[in-house]
Design a protein around this motif. Structure first.
Motif: not given
Length: 314
Positions: A35-40, A42-48, A50-54
């Motif tokens: 899962t990933v929150s909408l806040r995270d 929005l705060m992440a870089g466009d090129g990151a 989703v796998d790296s922040i979930m």
């Protein structure tokens, strides 16, 4: 997806989604990966990616689980929504906190009617405005008839103490408060245990029974001691009775309060052990059981501590 692609996907689908605050990441087969929150997002870089922040290994519920179990997870982990998976771990839906509140409200209503002895045999609830009068009578008369049997046994035992009561008539004045205190304490204890069971805080093994008893008995003893002293003081100043009778009243109040706490703890576990909903052990039933036990305790102390006085009077 990378973050930019994910945000574009969210924008395109947000209008017909119930909630977008928590987003669910699935693989090509639809299995939940994280899962990933909408806040995270929005705060992440466009090129990151989703796998790296979930967040991996999210809390989830099985599609065949009871609804109340999902509610417990939402409460325990403070979730806005809980993913629901099928047997192959594929995401098939979510339960939102609003859904959980509706489920819990329904469960609370069911527990209330069962705890009051007003649940029908098939599990449906009685509604005072719409249920047929015959059904309301049939469900409620069972409990009242059962409690009447306890009452007859109790009254028969009390009637058998005619000689004791004729010599020490003041004892009759304390029967009601003593047996009522045991029933009230038992109802309190049973309510706390049923709540803990509903929240999943306790299971049904011997370890859990011992843990609850270890906490309840000291509290019940302290309550009993406090109430016994209060009852003795009030009785002394209001009825001017002797210390021997005060001792009978005080000890009976103490023992009945402790026994009420113990029985209130054990009965829900016993109900679950035999496959019955603990909430069906209604407050009136516990009270009636303690009425019977209470008069036995009361007159046992009376005969033990006042027996010599009765012999002299005889």
């Amino acid at each position: 997806m990378d973050v930019a692609e994910a945000l574009a996907c969210v924008r395109s689908e947000a209008s017909d989604r119930e909630t977008i605050y928590t987003l669910y990441v699935v693989d090509q087969r639809g299995r939940l990966c994280g899962t990933v929150s909408l806040r995270d997002l929005l705060m992440a870089g466009d090129g990151a990616s989703v796998d790296s922040i979930m967040c991996r290994n999210p809390v989830s519920a099985g599609a065949d689980w009871p609804g109340i179990r999902a509610v417990e997870l939402i409460r325990r982990y403070d979730l806005l929504a809980l993913p629901v998976l099928d047997e192959e771990d594929r995401l098939i839906g979510i339960i939102t906190v609003d859904d959980a509140m509706d489920i819990e409200k329904e469960q609370d209503a069911t527990r209330i009617v069962r705890f009051g002895g007003t649940a029908a045999e098939e599990g449906t609830e009685l509604d005072i405005l719409v249920s047929p009068l015959g059904k309301m009578f049939g469900v409620r008369v069972f409990w009242l008839a059962l409690l009447t049997l306890f009452g007859v046994v109790t009254s028969t035992f009390v009637a058998a103490q005619e000689e004791m009561l004729s010599h020490v008539i003041v004892l009759a004045a304390f029967i009601a408060p003593i047996v009522d205190m045991g029933g009230n304490t038992g109802s309190q204890s049973a309510t706390l245990v049923i709540r803990a069971m509903a929240l999943g805080d306790v299971n049904f093994g011997l370890r859990d029974i011992w843990l609850v008893l270890r906490r309840e008995v000291p509290v019940a003893a302290a309550l009993g001691l406090c109430i016994a002293l209060l009852e003795a003081v009030l009785a002394f100043f209001s009825k001017h009775i002797g210390m021997d009778v005060l001792l009978v009243v005080g000890l009976s109040m103490l023992v009945c309060t402790v026994l009420g706490g113990i029985i209130g703890v054990l009965l829900p576990f016993l109900a679950r052990r035999v496959g019955t909903d603990p909430a069906t052990l209604s407050s009136p039933l516990i009270t009636s059981i303690m009425d019977l036990i209470g008069v036995f305790v009361y007159f046992s102390f009376a005969y033990a501590l006042l027996g010599s006085s009765l012999l002299q009077a005889g």
